[in-house]
Structures are given as C-alpha cells and as structure tokens.
Design an enzyme around this catalytic site. Structure first.
Site, PDB file in Angstrom:
ATOM      1  CG  HIS A 187      -1.823  -0.874   1.084  1.00 48.35           C
ATOM      2  ND1 HIS A 187      -2.065  -1.627   2.438  1.00 48.35           N
ATOM      3  CD2 HIS A 187      -2.251  -1.762   0.336  1.00 48.35           C
ATOM      4  CE1 HIS A 187      -3.109  -2.676   1.997  1.00 48.35           C
ATOM      5  NE2 HIS A 187      -3.480  -2.397   0.901  1.00 48.35           N
ATOM      6  CG  HIS A 226      -7.213  -3.614   1.994  1.00 51.25           C
ATOM      7  ND1 HIS A 226      -6.665  -4.210   1.788  1.00 51.25           N
ATOM      8  CD2 HIS A 226      -7.067  -3.757   3.737  1.00 51.25           C
ATOM      9  CE1 HIS A 226      -6.360  -5.390   3.419  1.00 51.25           C
ATOM     10  NE2 HIS A 226      -6.926  -4.897   4.083  1.00 51.25           N
TER      11      HIS A 226
END
Length: 605
Positions: free
Chosen positions: A538, A582
C-alpha cells in the site's frame, strides 16, 4: 502459503492479445495521424478510470500507456484464490526490492507493484475498503478543498460499485448494508463467495467480547471500526480490476488507444507558459527496453501520471522535477526544484501470526498446498462453474481497531490516525499458514496484524538516470517508537481475540515459529514483528497533495503538479496521509473525481 501452489498442475496462462485494434503491443503501431488530447501513464485504478471517463467524450482522444502486458486470459489474475501467485518474481510484478530496513533488522524485502494492465488492482488481494470519514475529511483540510471530504466523495463510491450476489447465493442479510452501495457501476463488488471453517468463530467473538471487538455490519459506511464481513472487488467468481471494469469493456471506442509493454522514460517539455513562465509538459518519451527504439507521444491538453507511488516520482525525477540536490548528483538537469517529490512514502507493514488448529478440515490453505489432487479438482470447479473455494480471496473477515484512549502511550505520543473513526491497526483472518512457508505437518490459521496509521515515513529516490534501473525504495518500516508499540499491541490483541470461548477446541495455541514468541515479553514480540513484517502493498504519499500556497506539497487540490503546466498526477502518490484501509477503493474514488475536475476545466488555485 498460497504462493507455493504454482507447483501444481497448471502453467501460467498465455498472455493473449486482445483482438481490438485499440490495444497495441508495440509503440511503432500506434497511429501517427491521431492527435491525443490526453496521454495517461499507468493503467491502474487511477489511470484506467481517468482514461475511461475522459474517452466518454467521442471528441476526446486518449492514449493510455502501460509498462506491463495485457491481463487478458491470465488465469491467476482471473481466479481470486490464486492472487498470491502473481507476486513476487512474475511477469505481472515490477519485482522491486527495498533497501535494507533498519526497523526490520536490516532485511531488504520484496516490494510488489502491479506491472500489467489494471496495475496493482490486477494482482492485489481484492479487499474493498473505503476508509473512514475522518481520512477523507483530513484530505479536505490538508488540501483546503471540501471536495475531497467524505460527504463529497461518498457518492463516487456508489458510482464505482456494482454489487453482485455471492456465487453460492447465500443470504447476505447481516453481512452488508446494501443501501449504502452502488448497483450500476463498472466495478463488481461482493461479500464472501465461499465459507471458511473459522467464520462462525470470528462472528461469535464479536458477541463474547463485543465491548472490545464490536460487530460492524458494513465497514464501508465511513465508520469502519469493529469486526465485519469483508467485501472484495470480485463478481461472479472472478477478480474485478481496473482493466476488466474500466478498460476492456470500452476498447471498442475509436478515441481510446491502449499501449502495453511500454515504459514511459521521460516527460517532454515544449517550452514555457507565456503568462506564468512555468515549464509546459506536453509529451511522453517511451521505450520497450533499454536498447529498443525511443518513441514520443504528445498531448494537446495534459499528460496525466498514474504510474503509482513508486513509478510516478521516479518519472518526475527522471524528467527534472524533484529535489535539485538529488537530481544534480545524478547529472539530471533540474527543471522544477520540488524537494518533496519522492518523499513522504508511507506504507502498511503487516505481520502474519500463526495459530494451530485441532482439525485438518479447519485449514483450507494447507490442505490445498499438500494435496495436488484436491487443488486441481477445485480449480476445475472454478473453470467449469465459477464456483467453490477458488472464488474466494482467502479471508472472509476484517477488523479495524484502535488502542484504548487511556493507553499509556498517549501520554507521550500523539494519535497519528485521521480521527476517532479511523483505525490504528487491522486484523485479517486467513484460513491457513499464510505469510511464511508452512511446516510440513500440522494445521493452522493466521491472523495478520497490520499497522494502518503509521508514523514512519520513507522515500523513493533514483539509483541512476537510467529509467530502466529500479529506484531506491525505503518505506522505513517500524522506524518509530509508536509504530513498534502499536504493532506489538496489535499482535497481543489478536491473541486476546482468539482467547474467546468460541475458539476452545478449534485453536490449540500459537503455531509454527510463532509458538516460540512469549507474548508477555515486549522484547520477544518486537523481535517477532521485526523479523516477520512485510509490506501489504500500500505505498502512498510520494507526490502529496496540498493547499495552493503550500510549498511542501507536490500537487494542488486539482492534482496538477505545482510549478508546471499540462501535468497532473492521479494515483496513490497524491495522498498526503495514507488511508487507514486497503487503498484501492480510495484511488478509484480520487480518479473518478479527478476525471470530473479535468472535464470541468476547474482551476482551484
């Protein structure tokens, strides 16, 4: 772990070229007589959305560039359960490695980024999480633009989403709040497609220990805290990516051209603006390898960078936009001195914590790793019917959690999260021995603990002036006292979660190497975290957005690169803070709004 399933009875599916003339595999084949208004670099959730939306106007020609191959016909991309087959060391991954990480005991770790049409949305684990309202409201505050607030962005999520029923057609009541989701968007989302043995125990724990781990019927409401059923970017048993949702369905448009297998090597200047005097960027130089011919494509309106938090700053710096001292050290002429380009790298480190389970049937992953016949039967079920275990992505529940407000750490540290609705750490519940190589015997589950509001900040810098050399990636994992403290608390919290009575007879204790960790000793837990932490893919923040007069930011609230004309960034690099989620859903939403801003010709600054 599931990435080892490749040893079983199937080869990587051939990467098929699409039949439409709109997709090119060689820059020499791109029409030379077509004038593009926009050239978009990178076909992930940022670039694919922008290219698709801008090409809705039949009078607007768009060229979308992707460094990797097409995703068409790649089995591991289509089958949700095989997601971990896609990285590392595959055609579909940039196959980066970080510099040695001080906070991880000097380890250099694999750093996966999507190298394929669809970008990282084609290789990720498909988790669909919108983040918290506080995350978006902080974006609005930092940029000075209320258009980035939760209330302004939430309608874009509905525009993106197409909720489809799970393939087993189970009753989803109590698993999702359908009213807050879209049903006509391009991207399929759904809840769990296949049950896992641990499911009932996770939910029962939210009843037994509800004060600490409350049940949340839908964590995408802007209020994600608690434990709930995961939502994923899948539909009808298949992955839903930026490519499958936004690009492949519209490849018949004569005004949208897509070029794959081609790397953007430099942004091209065409002079200076007559009014402001800033450099104008109106083209992109590309090549397919360090020894192949070089081509150039021009844009009459804008070049839009959507290459991601690693490759966007790399391309900016290769083009002379970045810290002048760094550029000059590599012999690159400084066009715009932007000290913040490549800085502020923020990522989510995660640690897989394994627990032994009593019964073999309660461990899906390890049974498949050890039983090639069963694996092939389930894969064939997916191929024939789009049903069964392979339609799932390996986890059915997510938890978003915070340290108590009276935790002693807050006497000396400031909460790094966006606010009280934003998580500080996350649980992912995996049905097997995930995040490390499984022992040859025994059965397991894994609770992944993820630091989602980190204070550590790293950087992307150039290793050389050669665009085909990988950049230097330093996420600076677990580099602050607070970060290791929260990770330690998360690991202990996961153990406490599994202490609920519902797990009696199911979980027998810590498993594998994790059995050697003394959860009562800070030093033991910290050593485990530093030895096992990895990226959960990420990276954000390396071309951060800020207010018009903020000299420390790279792009303005319209996502235009400050100090330039004709250049904009639309990807996760613009996030001033990493979302406690996310982030793919956040990128999709940013890109949808960016497309509207471009169409409207808005100039906030």
């Amino acid at each position: 772990m599931r990435k080892n399933l490749a040893i079983f009875a199937f080869a990587l599916a051939a990467n098929l070229e699409l039949t439409s003339a709109a997709l090119f595999t060689n820059p020499a084949d791109v029409p030379t007589n077509k004038q593009y208004q926009y050239v978009v670099v990178g076909a992930g959730p940022g670039g694919s959305v922008v290219a698709s939306r801008l090409s809705e106007d039949p009078h607007t020609n768009v060229l979308l560039l992707e460094a990797g191959p097409s995703d068409e016909g790649v089995l591991q991309i289509e089958v949700p359960y095989l997601a971990l087959e896609l990285q590392p060391n595959t055609t579909y991954d940039w196959n980066y490695t970080t510099v040695p990480q001080t906070g991880l005991g000097g380890r250099a770790i694999a750093y996966t980024r999507g190298h394929v049409l669809g970008g990282s949305s084609s290789i990720n684990i498909m988790a669909w999480t919108r983040s918290s309202l506080d995350d978006f409201n902080r974006y609005a505050a930092v940029s000075g633009d209320d258009g980035w607030s939760w209330d302004a962005i939430e309608p874009y999520f509905k525009k993106i989403e197409h909720f489809v029923p799970p393939v087993d057609h189970h009753n989803t009541s109590g698993q999702i709040d359908i009213q807050i989701h879209g049903t006509r968007g391009p991207l399929n989302i759904t809840v769990n497609n296949t049950p896992y043995p641990m499911d009932s125990h996770v939910i029962n724990t939210t009843q037994e220990l509800g004060d600490e781990y409350p049940f949340n019927i839908d964590m995408n409401s802007g209020h994600p805290l608690g434990i709930g059923w995961a939502q994923s970017a899948t539909g009808n048993g298949m992955r839903s990516s930026a490519s499958s949702s936004y690009i492949r369905p519209v490849l018949s448009r004569p005004n949208l051209d897509v070029l794959v297998n081609t790397v953007a090597t430099k942004l091209l200047r065409s002079g200076h603006d007559n009014v402001t005097g800033v450099p104008v960027f109106s083209g992109v130089e590309v090549a397919q390898s360090s020894t192949s011919p070089v081509f150039a494509f021009n844009a009459t309106k804008e070049v839009i960078l959507s290459a991601g938090a690693v490759n966007t700053p790399q391309l900016l710096m290769l083009s002379g936009i970045g810290p002048s001292s760094h550029l000059s050290s590599l012999g690159i002429e400084t066009v715009v001195d932007h000290p913040s380009v490549g800085q502020n790298l923020s990522d989510h480190p995660g640690v897989g914590n394994q627990y032994s389970v009593a019964a073999a049937q309660d461990d899906t992953d390890d049974n498949l790793v050890r039983n090639s016949t069963l694996f092939n039967e389930l894969l064939q079920e997916w191929k024939d019917k789009r049903l069964g275990t392979m339609t799932g992505n390996g986890f059915n529940h997510i938890g978003w959690l915070r340290l108590p407000t009276d935790d002693p750490i807050w006497k000396t540290a400031q909460d790094p999260s966006a606010g009280p609705t934003a998580a500080q750490y996350e649980f992912l519940f995996d049905d097997g021995y995930v995040a490390a190589t499984a022992p040859p015997t025994g059965y397991f589950i894994t609770v992944d603990t993820v630091l989602v509001s980190p204070t550590s900040r790293g950087s992307i810098t150039l290793a050389s002036a050669n665009p085909f050399d990988s950049p230097l990636i330093d996420p600076a994992f677990l580099n602050t006292t607070l970060d290791i403290y929260v990770m330690r608390a998360a690991i202990r919290s996961a153990a406490h979660f599994l202490s609920a009575k519902t797990w009696d007879g199911f979980v027998t204790g810590q498993g594998g190497d994790f059995a050697n960790v003394d959860l009562d000793l800070d030093e033991s837990v910290d050593a485990w975290a530093r030895a096992r932490a990895m990226t959960v893919w990420h990276p954000t923040g390396t071309a951060q957005m800020g207010k018009c007069n903020d000299t420390g930011s790279v792009v303005d609230p319209d996502l235009r690169v400050k100090g330039t004309k004709g250049l904009r960034v639309v990807d996760a690099s613009v996030f001033p803070y990493i979302p406690a989620s996310h982030p793919q859903a956040v990128v999709y939403a940013f890109a949808e709004r960016a497309a509207d801003l471009i169409k409207d010709g808005r100039r906030y600054c």
